[in-house]
Structures are given as structure tokens and as C-alpha cells.
Design an enzyme around this catalytic site. Structure first.
Site, PDB file in Angstrom:
ATOM      1  N   GLY A 140       1.006  -1.399  -0.224  1.00 51.06           N
ATOM      2  CA  GLY A 140      -0.020  -0.097   0.157  1.00 51.06           C
ATOM      3  C   GLY A 140       1.273   1.383  -0.231  1.00 51.06           C
ATOM      4  N   ALA A 141       0.754   2.761   0.536  1.00 54.24           N
ATOM      5  CA  ALA A 141       0.876   3.792   0.245  1.00 54.24           C
ATOM      6  C   ALA A 141       2.252   3.397   1.148  1.00 54.24           C
ATOM      7  CB  ALA A 141      -0.488   4.709   0.587  1.00 54.24           C
ATOM      8  N   ALA A 142       2.330   3.151   2.415  1.00 52.77           N
ATOM      9  CA  ALA A 142       3.584   3.095   2.899  1.00 52.77           C
ATOM     10  C   ALA A 142       3.991   1.780   2.687  1.00 52.77           C
ATOM     11  CB  ALA A 142       2.791   2.510   5.128  1.00 52.77           C
ATOM     12  N   CYS A 160      -7.368   5.990  -1.744  1.00 53.92           N
ATOM     13  CA  CYS A 160      -8.403   7.312  -0.900  1.00 53.92           C
ATOM     14  C   CYS A 160      -9.044   7.714  -2.846  1.00 53.92           C
ATOM     15  CB  CYS A 160      -7.988   8.577  -0.715  1.00 53.92           C
ATOM     16  SG  CYS A 160      -6.567   8.334   0.619  1.00 53.92           S
ATOM     17  N   VAL A 165       1.375 -14.142   3.573  1.00 54.98           N
ATOM     18  CA  VAL A 165       2.929 -14.208   4.625  1.00 54.98           C
ATOM     19  C   VAL A 165       1.953 -15.307   5.874  1.00 54.98           C
ATOM     20  CG1 VAL A 165       4.338 -13.351   6.501  1.00 54.98           C
ATOM     21  CG2 VAL A 165       4.100 -12.012   4.392  1.00 54.98           C
ATOM     22  N   SER A 220       9.257  -2.310  18.776  1.00 51.26           N
ATOM     23  CA  SER A 220       9.127  -2.590  19.941  1.00 51.26           C
ATOM     24  C   SER A 220      10.533  -3.962  19.861  1.00 51.26           C
ATOM     25  CB  SER A 220       8.568  -3.155  20.703  1.00 51.26           C
ATOM     26  OG  SER A 220       7.718  -4.134  20.553  1.00 51.26           O
TER      27      SER A 220
END
Lengths: 468, 468
Positions: B9-11, B42, B79, B285
Site C-alpha cells: 500500500g502507500a506505506a 483514497c 505471509v 519494539s
């Protein structure tokens, strides 16, 4: 308390209004040379073009409005003398009477006059323009130009700054005959020299070319003679060529000079730009005397030096501060002038804030330059418009010093975002990461303002030599 | 170095691009569940409406683009397992093969899925929607809705947020029959509840009324049954009324839930909003694992608390940071999320930044509220459009916390100026004095953004009790 205000332009009229707001008891006298009350000087080119359909519409606050506000407006007044230690003015009325007027606080909002460059034959011994030569400062000036343009006239404009170009577009918009505009002359090598850089000005010039505006840059009108209209001698500085242009009227829009005779007589400090020096509270160097608007000079936010105030927006903001403080209130200007400025010319909105590249170089700063052109919408969305943003940043710390934006729409709102950034000493690094709004029918993922900052940041990181 | 990215996606797509930019040698593998490459989620409502004339146009980076960039994109991958200590993923290919994939750095950009509220009969045991019930998250979702809408269908939309309303407008724009849209249902008392305050939402609702959008607010669809189409039971919460609506299809747009199964299996910390907790460098993390986009949560600039990332603009910015850092570079996000957001609905541009009034109150802050409506041009100038700005400021120090802008045009650029102000902790006092651009054909002396700040400042000075 008696507050006397000299001048009813944007600064003076706003000062009167805010003096009244801050102090319901004060006696407020507003001296106006003219008879219209307050009107929009910036709107005059649009009444000339016909976009605003009458000159009367430009009058925002007629004399009756001031009277309703309990402000004693005196149209047709002329101030003939001042005795600052005695806090008294000598005022002439339209009937020729003279009166001594006492003040507790005085606000000078005397504005500016059009500066006529040294053109042989253009001015009378008293400095006023000869027949056929016009300036555009007052509503009566505008009406005189309007009358002169009513017939089929060949018009030559001296000055390719904001006013010169706005008037040029107005002359062409009236369009009775295609040769109504015979030339726009400027000594500078590009349009809008005080407002934007050469590269951005070229975009305006290209748009103007579509309107067939005859620019004569790097040139000066050196003399005129009356001979079946006006014969203007044009001096092309680079080539040293001299030629003659025939015109019926000359409109001079080559800058303004602050009106400071009264302030000088009162003992107010006059600065290097020829304006009354004011502080953030709009106080002058003389106790009890405030000043606001085009007659003043105030600290520039970026350079820290005094700069002439020549913007209506600043005049109104100073008027507010001066009026409030003169009436016993407490208000102040931001830490310095940003010179946020805009106009619409030949279908383009142009906006800028802070110094231009040339101005920074004069100050010995070689800024980091970043420029980006993009669409106002995502590529796949129909209706996007091209917009270009340019940012200038300090080479030492990357903080934004100035910006220029041009496009069909939305330039000034982007300049306003830069204004907020400059005022907060944001760096190109921080600004490039600004979380701007995104939605396909409204805006792309990154607005050009952040892309310009990013381009500057990349250049800075690469340690490239600053762009010229 | 081997960088594996899960999600295109965009990320994820941006991460891949910036990983490549930062490191020309690295092996980059981009795992994509879908086959299109990267496309604009979008933009999907506008392909549905026909404003964007095909779904293909939404594909910004097809698989071939990634290949050209030297990024190994694997469309149709799933995955199936992760062994974080061993830095290895189990990946299924479209052919059914399974492979173990090692990484040096991993970027999780797994996005989010549409959250389906508890509507009896709407979902299958596995959580997927039953026939006739649609969500809009992927291009295949959009195509399914497009096909369903091709016939004359009665459409009921659950959710009056951004997506719900954008889809509602799209359904109406297709306009084969006037009753194509039988209702837009939301449990909230006003439109766009997470985006803007009730008073601003009323302006949108009024504009929508002109388009005859049948809103059913303070209401929930509690169950559906299939009976010659869909019979949806509507529960009006306030009155406790229950009624039934007949529809052919239900589109659910009632929020999203981050996809974090993989992150959880990898041992990444999941936050209170259900997203992968990331820091300013998009690190999770777990050492060597980065995350970006809708699957994450990051610090809110105003509250300082973790907040879900649900904006494409932020996803791209995080993708850039994650990709750069995963490839050995160094980039970081701004100090927190501003949630700058915008859309265009029913002829109005709506934009906002920072928390809404309701969100601030939930945090125990009773902000100072200032609101102003004005024209985009001086009164006397033709063509001005009405624009409203609202600003929320902290009652202790007057610093701006949030803003909302609505009008025919220019809302998002004004929100961007507020974004710069908020990021710099400007107060309403400072912002009210911002030197904005002014010229009659472009802007009035004071833009509504400064007038809203001034209204808030006046209220603050008067010490009025905070507005509700």
C-alpha cells in the site's frame, strides 16, 4: 482624552475605529484631505478595468460611517502647521478657515505619494505631473485616468511593479482598441522586481505574452515632449539605444515616497527609507505621537533592519495597534514585517513572503534555494492545476527566510503557511515534513510547499554551493 | 543487506522506494497480497463515481515499476509465519509453494481492514461479509461495488465518516435512479464525527440536503436478513425506535482495524488503539523490525498519547522514514501526528487539523473556541466565496490545539497554515496577528484564519467560560 488622526486611508481609518473600540469616551478627530472617507486604494485598478463596476464601491467607510461611530471626521482638511511640544496642529478647513487643534495623542497616517522618476518634461516646477502624465494614488487620480482612457488612447506605463502591471491589465481589459497599451517600461530586467525573483517573474511574463503586453525592460523613459500627444524618449540601458514612443498618456507607477513633512516638523525620527520610524506599538520618537501605514518604516523580521511599510495589509494592522494604544489600550505588532504580498495577473495568482533572492544577496546572504512544481491534485485526478513554490533558506541553519508561490490558484494561501513558518523560524527540514492535508479531490500527498522545502533540504545536505 | 517489506500500500510501496534511494546495493523484497502494485485507496470513491474514469488510473506504481527500480515485488504473496529471532518469514506464493525468506531488516506495512460493526447476519463465521454486504478497502472491493451498482440497486451505507460520505456521493453521482441511495446510517449525532465538530458538520449536512441524501443519524443497523434483497433493521438509539429498510446492498464504512497478526507473532508491542507501536524512526519494539501506515500507532502531537495512524498522507511519510532507516539511512517523523485531514463533499471542501472539540473534552480540556466566517475576497470584489474557520486553543496558555475550515475552496490550504502554527506551538494571540497576504482579486485584508484566532483571543481576554 482627545485623539487626532491625520489621514483617512487604511491606516488612519482603522486607527480611528480601534481608538473608538478601545475608548468609548475619547474625543476622536479624523482629518482627511479628501472627501470620500476611507476607500480601497488597492482596489482602484479593478474599478479601472471594470471588474469592480463603480468607483463608489471602493468606498468602504464613507464619512457618515465615522460619524455614526462617534468619530469627528473632517473631510477636505489640510494640516498647515504643527507644534509638537504644545501638542497642537494648525488645520485649514475647506472654507479656508484655519483652526488650532489640540491633541492628547496624535496619529500620523499621512500615507505616501507616487514617486515620479527623473523624466525630463514630466513634472511641473511644483513636482506635480504635467498634462497627459498620470499617477494612481487617490480616487481622484483613478477617476482622471478613467476619463482619459474613455477615448481611444495610447497608454504608456512607467513601472512593471504591482501597480504598473495591475493597471496594464486594466487598460487591456477595457480593450476598446488593441493598441491601447503601447508599452510597460521598467529599468529592472524583470517584472515585479521588488516582489519576486526573476525565475518566478518569467512565469508571469510568459502568461502576459499571451495577452500581448509590450514590455520594455532594462529601459527608462528619460524625457517626454508634447507633440500631437506625447513623445516619450526611451533609453534601453544595456544597449544604450534611444528610441521614441508615441503615446497619448503616461501612467507613472514607479514606487512611492512616504509623506513625512508633518512628522519631520514634529521632530519625529525619519529613517533611512524616508519613513517615520515606529516601534512595535506604532510609537514614534516623539512622546504621544503614533504613526501607521505607508508613511512609516518598521523592523523587517528577517533582516532586523528598518524597512518601508508599503502594504495595505500592514497599514490596517498598524492602524489597529496605533489606534488602540493612542486611546490608552495596549496592542502591538508582530516582531517584524514579513512583507506577505500577493496579486493576480494574467490569470495567475502570485504570492511571496520575506525577502527575494536579490534582496538576500544584497545583504550578503547566499540562501539555499529549493523549488518545486506540482499539480494541485493527484496525477490521476482531473482538474489539477500547476503550482510552483520556491523557498529561500539560511545557509547556516536552514531556517526559512522567504518564499514565492505562483499558479492559477492557491498561491497566497500557501504563502500564508510559509509566513507562519518564517515567523516561527522553522527550518526547511522541519517544513519539508509538515503534515499537510491530503485527499484526491482536494490535494496531493505532498503539497508543493513541502516539496520545495525538501528540494532545498536535499541541496543543503549535499552541501552544494548555493544557487544563484 | 536484505530488506523485506510486507504490504504494498502507500506505506509499503513508499518504503520500498526510499529503501532503494538510500541504498543502491540492498536486496529489497516487496510482498504484496494483491497483484496491482501500489494504487490509491483514497481515490477509489472517485473511480466509483466516474470522476476518475477507470480503476486502472488509480494504479500509481504497477509491479513493473518496482522491477525497474530493482525492487523484487512478489504479487499474490501471503505471509504464513514469522520467526523474529531467526529473522525469517514463511511466504506462500500464488502457485501454492512455500518459501522461507530471510531479512536483515523487516518493514511491516500490513495496513488495516474494514471493521464491521456487530450487525447480526452481516458476516460469515470467518468474519467476511455475506452476499450483498460490501466493504471498500481494496481495488477488488471497489470493483465488486462497481459491479453491484451497475444495475439499479438500492444502496444503504453504514457509516457517515469520510469514506461513507465519499461513497454516498459517488452512489448519487452515478444517478441511474434517484433512489439509488436509501440511507446513510451512523450511530453518531452528526456527520464526520471523528473529523470535525458538530457545528461544522451541520454545514456539510445542509449542503448534502441539497442533494437529498437520506441521513439516519443516532442510529445503528442491528441486523439484516436476506428477503428479496436485504431487510436491514434500523435502531434509532435516542427514541429506541426500530424500523426496517429495504435495500439491495449494504456498504459498511464504519472504521478500520489495524492488521497486526504478523507483528504480534513477531513479538512487536501492540498499543491501546490496536496498532503496532512505532517511534519517530518507525522502529517497533523488536530490533530490526520497522512498521509504517495504517497498521501502526504513533504519538499524537497534541495529547502526547499514542494514536492510530489512519491517513494516507501519514502512511507515505512513515513509509519514507521506515524505508530510509531500514536501508541504513537516517530519517525521522515530526514530533507527533497532527492528523491534518481533508475531503470534498457536496461542493464543499472540509479540512481539519488536531483534535476536535469532543476529543479535547474527552481529554479534560475545555478549549477556547474562536470561529469566523468571511468572504475569500473583499466585500466589493465580485466572486468572493464564503469560508468558515474554527480554532481551538488551550485555556491555560492560548496555544492552538486544533482547527477546522470549511468552504467552497481553500479549506485545506488554510488548515495547512494552522498545521504549521500548531507544530510551532503558536498562540491565538500570535496567530491572530499573522501577516497574511492581501490583494483585492486574491484575498481580503484579514483571512478568516486570523479572524477565527482573533475571535478566540477576544473570548479568552474576556475570560469568558469556555464554549461548549
Amino acid at each position: 482624552v482627545k485623539i487626532v488622526i491625520v489621514g483617512s486611508g487604511a491606516a488612519g481609518a482603522t486607527a480611528a475605529q480601534f481608538a473608538r473600540k478601545s475608548n468609548r469616551e475619547a474625543e476622536i478627530v479624523l482629518l482627511s484631505r479628501e472627501t470620500y472617507g476611507e476607500y480601497s486604494k488597492c482596489g482602484m485598478p479593478y474599478a479601472l478595468s471594470g471588474v469592480v463596476d463603480s468607483f463608489e464601491k471602493l468606498i468602504e467607510y464613507p464619512p457618515a460611517w465615522f460619524q455614526r461611530m462617534g468619530i469627528e471626521i473632517r473631510p477636505g482638511s489640510s494640516v498647515r502647521g504643527i507644534d509638537a511640544p504644545a501638542r497642537s496642529l494648525t488645520v485649514g478647513s475647506p472654507s479656508g478657515d484655519e483652526e488650532s487643534l489640540h491633541w492628547n495623542t496624535l496619529i500620523l497616517a499621512t500615507g505616501a505619494r507616487t514617486r515620479i522618476p527623473p523624466i525630463k518634461g514630466a513634472t511641473r516646477p511644483d513636482g506635480r505631473p504635467v498634462e497627459g502624465v498620470y499617477t494612481l494614488r487617490t480616487l481622484d487620480d483613478a477617476r482622471a485616468i478613467d476619463e482619459a482612457l474613455a477615448g481611444p488612447k495610447r497608454c504608456l506605463i512607467v513601472g512593471a511593479g504591482l501597480i504598473g502591471l495591475e493597471v496594464a491589465e486594466a487598460v487591456m481589459a477595457r480593450g476598446k482598441n488593441t493598441d491601447a497599451l503601447v508599452g510597460v517600461v521598467d529599468i529592472a530586467p524583470h517584472l515585479l522586481p521588488g516582489m519576486i525573483d526573476e525565475d518566478i517573474a518569467r512565469v508571469v511574463q510568459k502568461a502576459a505574452a499571451g495577452h500581448c503586453v509590450p514590455f520594455m525592460l532594462c529601459s527608462a523613459v528619460t524625457s517626454i515632449r508634447q507633440d500631437d500627444g506625447i513623445r516619450a524618449e526611451l533609453h534601453a540601458v544595456a544597449s544604450d539605444d534611444r528610441s521614441e514612443i508615441a503615446a497619448d498618456m503616461l501612467i507613472v507607477a514607479a514606487g512611492i515616497a512616504p509623506e513625512v513633512e508633518l512628522a519631520r516638523a514634529a521632530g519625529c525620527c525619519i529613517g533611512t527609507c524616508g519613513g517615520i520610524v515606529v516601534d512595535g506599538r506604532c510609537g514614534t520618537s516623539v512622546d504621544g505621537i503614533y504613526a501607521a501605514g505607508d508613511c512609516t518604516e518598521y523592523k523587517d523580521f528577517i533582516t532586523g533592519r528598518l524597512a518601508a511599510v508599503g502594504l495595505g495589509s500592514v497599514a490596517v494592522r498598524q492602524g489597529r495597534v496605533a489606534g488602540t494604544n493612542a486611546a490608552g489600550g495596549d496592542d502591538s505588532m508582530p516582531r517584524g514585517l514579513l512583507n506577505s504580498r500577493t496579486t493576480r495577473l494574467f490569470g495567475l495568482e502570485v504570492a511571496a513572503v520575506g525577502p527575494t533572492l536579490a534582496q538576500l544577496k544584497q545583504d550578503g546572504i547566499e540562501p539555499i534555494v529549493g523549488k518545486a512544481t506540482g499539480s494541485s491534485l493527484p496525477e490521476y485526478f482531473p482538474g489539477g492545476m500547476s503550482i510552483t513554490a520556491k523557498v529561500l533558506a539560511h545557509p547556516d541553519d536552514g531556517r526559512i527566510l522567504g518564499a514565492q508561490v505562483i499558479g492559477e490558484e492557491g498561491a497566497h494561501l500557501r504563502a500564508n503557511a510559509f509566513a507562519a513558518a518564517i515567523l516561527n523560524r522553522m527550518t526547511i527540514e522541519e517544513f519539508s515534513k509538515l503534515e499537510t492535508c491530503y485527499a484526491p479531490p482536494v490535494a496531493p500527498t505532498f503539497d508543493v510547499i513541502t516539496l520545495a522545502a525538501e528540494a532545498a533540504r536535499m541541496r543543503w545536505k549535499r552541501g552544494a554551493s548555493p544557487a544563484s
